[in-house]
Scaffold this active site. Structure first.
Site, mmCIF file in Angstrom:
data_model
loop_
_atom_site.group_PDB
_atom_site.id
_atom_site.type_symbol
_atom_site.label_atom_id
_atom_site.label_comp_id
_atom_site.label_asym_id
_atom_site.label_seq_id
_atom_site.Cartn_x
_atom_site.Cartn_y
_atom_site.Cartn_z
ATOM 1 N N TRP A 101 0.829 -1.216 0.000
ATOM 2 C CA TRP A 101 0.000 0.000 0.000
ATOM 3 C C TRP A 101 0.858 1.259 0.000
ATOM 4 C CZ3 TRP A 101 -4.297 -1.274 -1.858
ATOM 5 C CH2 TRP A 101 -4.941 -2.457 -1.497
ATOM 6 N N ASP A 171 -1.422 6.635 6.383
ATOM 7 C CA ASP A 171 -2.535 5.750 6.048
ATOM 8 C C ASP A 171 -2.691 4.788 7.232
ATOM 9 O OD1 ASP A 171 -4.193 3.712 5.146
ATOM 10 O OD2 ASP A 171 -3.057 3.286 3.320
ATOM 11 N N LYS A 195 -11.722 -1.923 7.069
ATOM 12 C CA LYS A 195 -10.848 -2.844 7.797
ATOM 13 C C LYS A 195 -11.291 -2.912 9.266
ATOM 14 C CE LYS A 195 -8.605 -3.274 4.005
ATOM 15 N NZ LYS A 195 -7.470 -2.516 3.528
#
Ligand code: PLP
Length: 361
Positions: A101, A171, A195
Protein backbone atom coordinates in the site's frame (compact mmCIF):
# COMPACT_ATOMS: atom_id res chain seq x y z
CA UNK A 1 -28.29 -18.58 12.74
CA UNK A 2 -24.63 -19.35 13.18
CA UNK A 3 -21.73 -16.98 12.75
CA UNK A 4 -18.22 -18.02 11.78
CA UNK A 5 -15.03 -16.50 13.13
CA UNK A 6 -14.11 -14.24 10.22
CA UNK A 7 -10.41 -13.40 9.95
CA UNK A 8 -10.78 -11.45 6.70
CA UNK A 9 -8.39 -8.52 6.15
CA UNK A 10 -11.24 -6.43 4.77
CA UNK A 11 -14.12 -6.02 4.40
CA UNK A 12 -13.99 -7.55 7.82
CA UNK A 13 -15.85 -8.64 10.92
CA UNK A 14 -18.21 -6.12 12.55
CA UNK A 15 -19.39 -6.15 16.18
CA UNK A 16 -22.51 -8.30 16.65
CA UNK A 17 -24.10 -5.60 18.81
CA UNK A 18 -23.72 -3.13 15.94
CA UNK A 19 -25.29 -5.52 13.43
CA UNK A 20 -28.19 -6.16 15.81
CA UNK A 21 -28.77 -2.43 16.25
CA UNK A 22 -28.68 -1.97 12.47
CA UNK A 23 -31.23 -4.78 12.08
CA UNK A 24 -33.48 -3.19 14.67
CA UNK A 25 -33.26 0.19 12.92
CA UNK A 26 -33.68 -1.27 9.44
CA UNK A 27 -37.35 -0.65 8.64
CA UNK A 28 -37.99 2.34 10.86
CA UNK A 29 -35.07 4.41 12.08
CA UNK A 30 -36.01 6.18 15.32
CA UNK A 31 -39.68 6.40 14.40
CA UNK A 32 -39.19 8.25 11.10
CA UNK A 33 -40.84 5.43 9.15
CA UNK A 34 -37.91 4.66 6.84
CA UNK A 35 -34.43 3.18 6.90
CA UNK A 36 -31.22 5.21 6.93
CA UNK A 37 -30.67 4.00 3.34
CA UNK A 38 -33.81 5.73 2.19
CA UNK A 39 -33.60 9.15 3.79
CA UNK A 40 -32.39 12.36 2.19
CA UNK A 41 -28.83 13.26 3.05
CA UNK A 42 -30.14 16.81 3.45
CA UNK A 43 -32.60 15.79 6.17
CA UNK A 44 -32.11 16.79 9.80
CA UNK A 45 -32.24 13.10 10.68
CA UNK A 46 -29.15 12.33 8.60
CA UNK A 47 -27.39 15.54 9.65
CA UNK A 48 -27.68 14.29 13.22
CA UNK A 49 -26.22 10.91 12.21
CA UNK A 50 -23.12 12.38 10.56
CA UNK A 51 -22.63 15.04 13.26
CA UNK A 52 -22.80 12.42 16.00
CA UNK A 53 -20.44 10.09 14.13
CA UNK A 54 -17.92 12.91 13.80
CA UNK A 55 -18.25 13.93 17.44
CA UNK A 56 -17.85 10.36 18.67
CA UNK A 57 -14.72 9.92 16.55
CA UNK A 58 -13.36 13.22 17.90
CA UNK A 59 -14.03 12.05 21.46
CA UNK A 60 -12.42 8.64 20.89
CA UNK A 61 -9.26 9.98 19.25
CA UNK A 62 -9.07 13.26 21.14
CA UNK A 63 -8.96 15.14 17.84
CA UNK A 64 -7.99 18.78 18.42
CA UNK A 65 -10.33 21.55 17.22
CA UNK A 66 -7.89 22.67 14.53
CA UNK A 67 -8.32 19.36 12.67
CA UNK A 68 -11.19 18.70 10.27
CA UNK A 69 -12.83 15.29 9.94
CA UNK A 70 -13.99 14.46 6.41
CA UNK A 71 -16.09 11.48 5.32
CA UNK A 72 -15.02 10.83 1.72
CA UNK A 73 -15.42 8.27 -1.06
CA UNK A 74 -13.04 6.44 -3.38
CA UNK A 75 -11.47 4.37 -0.61
CA UNK A 76 -8.00 4.72 0.81
CA UNK A 77 -6.64 4.34 -2.73
CA UNK A 78 -8.24 7.62 -3.80
CA UNK A 79 -6.24 9.42 -1.13
CA UNK A 80 -3.04 8.13 -2.77
CA UNK A 81 -3.73 10.85 -5.38
CA UNK A 82 -5.56 13.35 -3.16
CA UNK A 83 -2.63 13.60 -0.73
CA UNK A 84 -0.06 14.88 -3.27
CA UNK A 85 -2.62 17.07 -5.06
CA UNK A 86 -3.63 18.82 -1.85
CA UNK A 87 -0.20 19.09 -0.24
CA UNK A 88 2.12 19.85 -3.18
CA UNK A 89 3.96 23.17 -2.91
CA UNK A 90 7.68 22.62 -3.54
CA UNK A 91 6.92 19.53 -5.59
CA UNK A 92 8.85 17.07 -3.41
CA UNK A 93 7.65 14.41 -0.97
CA UNK A 94 9.36 11.59 0.94
CA UNK A 95 7.88 8.10 1.15
CA UNK A 96 8.76 5.22 3.49
CA UNK A 97 8.15 1.98 1.63
CA UNK A 98 6.95 -0.75 3.99
CA UNK A 99 4.68 -2.78 1.73
CA UNK A 100 2.20 -2.90 -1.11
CA UNK A 101 0.00 0.00 0.00
CA UNK A 102 2.90 2.37 0.70
CA UNK A 103 4.39 1.50 -2.67
CA UNK A 104 1.13 2.13 -4.48
CA UNK A 105 0.82 5.52 -2.78
CA UNK A 106 4.43 6.31 -3.74
CA UNK A 107 3.88 5.34 -7.37
CA UNK A 108 0.70 7.38 -7.60
CA UNK A 109 2.38 10.46 -6.08
CA UNK A 110 5.03 10.39 -8.82
CA UNK A 111 2.37 11.64 -11.22
CA UNK A 112 2.09 14.90 -9.33
CA UNK A 113 5.47 15.57 -7.72
CA UNK A 114 8.95 14.19 -7.19
CA UNK A 115 8.42 11.35 -4.75
CA UNK A 116 11.55 10.00 -3.01
CA UNK A 117 11.70 6.58 -1.40
CA UNK A 118 13.81 7.52 1.63
CA UNK A 119 13.58 4.14 3.38
CA UNK A 120 12.33 0.66 2.51
CA UNK A 121 12.03 -2.79 4.02
CA UNK A 122 11.81 -4.51 0.62
CA UNK A 123 15.23 -6.12 1.22
CA UNK A 124 13.68 -8.58 3.70
CA UNK A 125 10.27 -9.03 2.14
CA UNK A 126 8.74 -6.17 4.15
CA UNK A 127 9.06 -8.20 7.36
CA UNK A 128 10.13 -5.22 9.48
CA UNK A 129 9.80 -1.46 9.87
CA UNK A 130 13.03 0.43 9.04
CA UNK A 131 14.72 2.57 11.68
CA UNK A 132 13.05 5.97 11.26
CA UNK A 133 14.95 7.95 13.88
CA UNK A 134 17.34 9.71 11.48
CA UNK A 135 16.08 9.49 7.92
CA UNK A 136 17.48 11.47 4.97
CA UNK A 137 14.43 13.78 4.91
CA UNK A 138 14.49 16.13 1.90
CA UNK A 139 15.11 19.81 2.75
CA UNK A 140 12.14 20.88 0.67
CA UNK A 141 9.79 17.94 1.32
CA UNK A 142 6.14 19.00 1.31
CA UNK A 143 5.40 15.99 3.51
CA UNK A 144 6.62 12.57 4.65
CA UNK A 145 4.32 9.62 3.97
CA UNK A 146 3.89 6.33 5.85
CA UNK A 147 1.52 3.39 5.86
CA UNK A 148 1.27 2.97 9.63
CA UNK A 149 0.06 -0.63 9.73
CA UNK A 150 0.87 -2.89 6.80
CA UNK A 151 -2.20 -5.02 6.33
CA UNK A 152 -0.58 -7.55 4.01
CA UNK A 153 2.79 -8.03 5.75
CA UNK A 154 1.58 -7.60 9.34
CA UNK A 155 3.97 -4.87 10.45
CA UNK A 156 3.23 -1.67 12.36
CA UNK A 157 5.39 1.36 13.10
CA UNK A 158 6.52 0.88 16.71
CA UNK A 159 6.85 4.64 17.06
CA UNK A 160 6.12 7.80 15.14
CA UNK A 161 8.92 8.41 12.59
CA UNK A 162 11.14 11.45 13.06
CA UNK A 163 10.26 13.70 10.11
CA UNK A 164 12.56 16.51 11.24
CA UNK A 165 9.69 18.95 11.35
CA UNK A 166 8.04 17.99 8.07
CA UNK A 167 4.33 17.22 7.86
CA UNK A 168 3.60 13.54 8.49
CA UNK A 169 0.84 11.83 6.48
CA UNK A 170 -0.30 8.38 7.61
CA UNK A 171 -2.54 5.75 6.05
CA UNK A 172 -4.03 4.08 9.14
CA UNK A 173 -6.64 1.98 7.35
CA UNK A 174 -5.89 -1.26 9.19
CA UNK A 175 -4.99 0.00 12.67
CA UNK A 176 -7.27 2.98 13.23
CA UNK A 177 -8.98 2.92 16.65
CA UNK A 178 -7.02 -0.18 17.69
CA UNK A 179 -5.06 1.90 20.22
CA UNK A 180 -4.62 5.60 21.03
CA UNK A 181 -2.51 7.81 18.75
CA UNK A 182 -1.49 11.41 19.31
CA UNK A 183 -3.25 13.15 16.41
CA UNK A 184 -1.01 16.21 16.73
CA UNK A 185 1.98 14.15 15.59
CA UNK A 186 0.34 13.99 12.17
CA UNK A 187 -0.72 16.53 9.55
CA UNK A 188 -3.07 14.05 7.91
CA UNK A 189 -4.42 10.68 9.06
CA UNK A 190 -6.73 8.78 6.78
CA UNK A 191 -8.33 5.35 6.79
CA UNK A 192 -10.58 3.28 4.59
CA UNK A 193 -13.25 2.15 7.05
CA UNK A 194 -13.74 -1.41 5.79
CA UNK A 195 -10.85 -2.84 7.80
CA UNK A 196 -11.44 -1.84 11.39
CA UNK A 197 -14.56 0.34 11.42
CA UNK A 198 -17.45 -0.30 9.05
CA UNK A 199 -18.68 -1.54 5.69
CA UNK A 200 -16.77 -0.50 2.54
CA UNK A 201 -17.58 2.87 0.96
CA UNK A 202 -16.02 5.55 3.16
CA UNK A 203 -12.51 6.84 3.72
CA UNK A 204 -12.21 9.18 6.69
CA UNK A 205 -9.57 11.93 6.54
CA UNK A 206 -8.46 13.82 9.63
CA UNK A 207 -6.62 16.89 8.38
CA UNK A 208 -4.97 19.82 10.14
CA UNK A 209 -6.85 22.94 9.08
CA UNK A 210 -3.89 24.82 7.63
CA UNK A 211 -3.31 21.94 5.18
CA UNK A 212 -6.77 22.39 3.66
CA UNK A 213 -5.94 24.89 0.94
CA UNK A 214 -7.58 26.70 -1.89
CA UNK A 215 -4.38 27.04 -3.94
CA UNK A 216 -4.13 23.43 -5.09
CA UNK A 217 -3.01 22.69 -8.68
CA UNK A 218 -5.62 23.70 -11.27
CA UNK A 219 -5.90 20.11 -12.52
CA UNK A 220 -7.17 18.87 -9.12
CA UNK A 221 -10.68 17.46 -9.56
CA UNK A 222 -13.26 19.37 -7.50
CA UNK A 223 -14.17 16.18 -5.67
CA UNK A 224 -10.56 15.46 -4.68
CA UNK A 225 -9.88 18.90 -3.28
CA UNK A 226 -10.15 18.58 0.49
CA UNK A 227 -11.40 22.18 0.73
CA UNK A 228 -14.46 21.35 -1.37
CA UNK A 229 -15.48 18.67 1.11
CA UNK A 230 -14.44 20.62 4.21
CA UNK A 231 -16.56 23.62 3.14
CA UNK A 232 -19.52 21.36 2.42
CA UNK A 233 -19.38 19.34 5.66
CA UNK A 234 -18.52 16.18 3.66
CA UNK A 235 -21.70 16.68 1.65
CA UNK A 236 -20.60 18.37 -1.56
CA UNK A 237 -22.42 15.49 -3.20
CA UNK A 238 -24.42 12.57 -1.82
CA UNK A 239 -22.31 10.83 0.82
CA UNK A 240 -22.44 7.06 1.50
CA UNK A 241 -25.09 7.63 4.17
CA UNK A 242 -25.55 4.06 5.34
CA UNK A 243 -21.82 3.37 5.75
CA UNK A 244 -21.44 6.58 7.76
CA UNK A 245 -24.32 5.47 9.98
CA UNK A 246 -22.72 2.05 10.65
CA UNK A 247 -19.36 3.73 11.37
CA UNK A 248 -21.19 5.88 13.91
CA UNK A 249 -22.59 2.79 15.62
CA UNK A 250 -19.08 1.28 15.78
CA UNK A 251 -17.70 4.49 17.33
CA UNK A 252 -20.38 4.24 20.03
CA UNK A 253 -19.55 0.55 20.56
CA UNK A 254 -15.89 1.39 21.21
CA UNK A 255 -16.87 4.27 23.51
CA UNK A 256 -19.07 1.94 25.53
CA UNK A 257 -16.17 -0.55 25.83
CA UNK A 258 -14.14 2.22 27.47
CA UNK A 259 -12.47 4.01 24.54
CA UNK A 260 -9.10 3.44 22.92
CA UNK A 261 -7.10 2.60 26.06
CA UNK A 262 -9.55 -0.21 26.79
CA UNK A 263 -9.56 -1.27 23.13
CA UNK A 264 -5.76 -1.42 23.16
CA UNK A 265 -5.73 -3.63 26.26
CA UNK A 266 -8.19 -6.04 24.63
CA UNK A 267 -6.21 -6.07 21.38
CA UNK A 268 -2.92 -6.72 23.17
CA UNK A 269 -4.46 -9.59 25.05
CA UNK A 270 -5.82 -11.13 21.85
CA UNK A 271 -2.60 -10.67 19.86
CA UNK A 272 -0.51 -12.14 22.71
CA UNK A 273 -2.47 -15.38 22.63
CA UNK A 274 -1.61 -15.85 18.96
CA UNK A 275 1.98 -14.57 19.04
CA UNK A 276 2.83 -16.60 22.16
CA UNK A 277 1.60 -19.72 20.43
CA UNK A 278 3.56 -18.92 17.24
CA UNK A 279 6.75 -18.28 19.24
CA UNK A 280 6.78 -21.76 20.73
CA UNK A 281 5.24 -23.73 17.86
CA UNK A 282 7.35 -26.31 16.05
CA UNK A 283 5.16 -26.21 12.96
CA UNK A 284 3.96 -22.61 12.57
CA UNK A 285 6.16 -19.54 12.30
CA UNK A 286 5.29 -15.84 12.37
CA UNK A 287 6.86 -13.97 9.44
CA UNK A 288 7.48 -10.58 11.08
CA UNK A 289 10.33 -9.32 13.28
CA UNK A 290 9.11 -9.02 16.86
CA UNK A 291 9.55 -5.25 17.33
CA UNK A 292 7.52 -4.55 14.19
CA UNK A 293 4.55 -6.83 14.83
CA UNK A 294 1.05 -5.59 14.11
CA UNK A 295 -1.72 -5.97 16.69
CA UNK A 296 -4.22 -6.39 13.87
CA UNK A 297 -2.80 -8.54 11.06
CA UNK A 298 -0.82 -11.66 11.89
CA UNK A 299 0.78 -13.54 8.97
CA UNK A 300 2.24 -16.98 9.58
CA UNK A 301 3.45 -20.03 7.61
CA UNK A 302 4.27 -23.70 8.07
CA UNK A 303 7.13 -23.50 5.58
CA UNK A 304 5.39 -26.02 3.33
CA UNK A 305 3.02 -24.57 0.71
CA UNK A 306 0.99 -27.79 0.48
CA UNK A 307 0.49 -27.89 4.24
CA UNK A 308 -0.51 -24.21 4.23
CA UNK A 309 -3.18 -25.07 1.68
CA UNK A 310 -4.43 -27.91 3.83
CA UNK A 311 -4.53 -25.60 6.84
CA UNK A 312 -6.65 -23.03 5.01
CA UNK A 313 -9.10 -25.70 3.82
CA UNK A 314 -9.40 -27.48 7.16
CA UNK A 315 -9.71 -24.29 9.19
CA UNK A 316 -12.53 -23.13 6.93
CA UNK A 317 -14.35 -26.40 7.52
CA UNK A 318 -13.93 -25.75 11.27
CA UNK A 319 -15.66 -22.35 11.05
CA UNK A 320 -12.49 -20.24 10.90
CA UNK A 321 -12.87 -18.22 7.69
CA UNK A 322 -10.55 -16.20 5.47
CA UNK A 323 -7.21 -17.31 6.89
CA UNK A 324 -5.53 -17.50 3.49
CA UNK A 325 -2.61 -15.08 3.23
CA UNK A 326 -2.61 -12.27 0.67
CA UNK A 327 -2.08 -13.54 -2.86
CA UNK A 328 1.26 -11.70 -3.02
CA UNK A 329 2.80 -13.47 0.01
CA UNK A 330 0.99 -16.81 0.42
CA UNK A 331 0.82 -18.68 3.72
CA UNK A 332 -1.80 -17.64 6.24
CA UNK A 333 -2.92 -14.37 7.78
CA UNK A 334 -5.25 -13.86 10.71
CA UNK A 335 -6.73 -10.37 10.85
CA UNK A 336 -7.83 -9.88 14.44
CA UNK A 337 -9.47 -6.46 14.28
CA UNK A 338 -11.34 -4.74 17.12
CA UNK A 339 -14.53 -6.69 16.44
CA UNK A 340 -12.88 -10.13 16.57
CA UNK A 341 -13.87 -11.60 19.93
CA UNK A 342 -11.16 -13.16 22.09
CA UNK A 343 -13.00 -16.48 21.72
CA UNK A 344 -12.21 -16.32 17.99
CA UNK A 345 -8.47 -16.10 18.65
CA UNK A 346 -8.69 -18.87 21.24
CA UNK A 347 -10.54 -21.06 18.75
CA UNK A 348 -7.88 -20.36 16.13
CA UNK A 349 -5.03 -21.28 18.47
CA UNK A 350 -6.84 -24.44 19.61
CA UNK A 351 -7.26 -25.42 15.97
CA UNK A 352 -3.58 -24.69 15.24
CA UNK A 353 -2.51 -26.88 18.19
CA UNK A 354 -4.65 -29.71 16.93
CA UNK A 355 -3.34 -29.27 13.38
CA UNK A 356 0.23 -29.32 14.68
CA UNK A 357 -0.39 -32.56 16.53
CA UNK A 358 -1.78 -34.14 13.41
CA UNK A 359 0.72 -32.88 10.84
CA UNK A 360 3.79 -31.65 12.78
CA UNK A 361 6.91 -33.75 12.52
C1 PLP B 1 -7.02 -2.02 2.23
C2 PLP B 1 -6.01 -0.95 2.32
C3 PLP B 1 -5.93 0.07 1.34
C4 PLP B 1 -6.85 0.11 0.14
O1 PLP B 1 -8.12 0.47 0.54
P1 PLP B 1 -9.28 0.76 -0.50
O2 PLP B 1 -10.33 1.38 0.37
O3 PLP B 1 -9.68 -0.54 -1.09
O4 PLP B 1 -8.76 1.71 -1.51
C5 PLP B 1 -4.99 1.06 1.51
N1 PLP B 1 -4.16 1.07 2.56
C6 PLP B 1 -4.21 0.11 3.52
C7 PLP B 1 -3.26 0.17 4.66
C8 PLP B 1 -5.13 -0.92 3.42
O5 PLP B 1 -5.16 -1.87 4.35
Amino acid sequence: MSRVYNFSAGPAVLPVDVLKQAAEDMLDYKGCGMSVMEMSHRSQMFQNIIDEAEQDLRDLMNIPDNYKVLFLQGGASQQFSAVPMNLVKNGVADYIITGVWAKKAYQEAQKYLKANAIASSADKGFSYIPDCSDLPISEDADYVYVCYNNTIYGTKFPEVPNTKGKILVADMSSCILSEPVNVEDFGVIYFGVQKNVGPAGVVVAIIREDLIRDDVPAYTPTMLKWKTQADAGSMYNTPPCYTIYICGLVFKWIKQLGGLEAMKAINEKKAKILYDFLDQSKLFKGTVEKESRSLMNVPFVTGDAELDKKFVAESKAAGLENLKGHRSVGGMRASIYNAMPIEGVEALVAFMKDFEERYGK
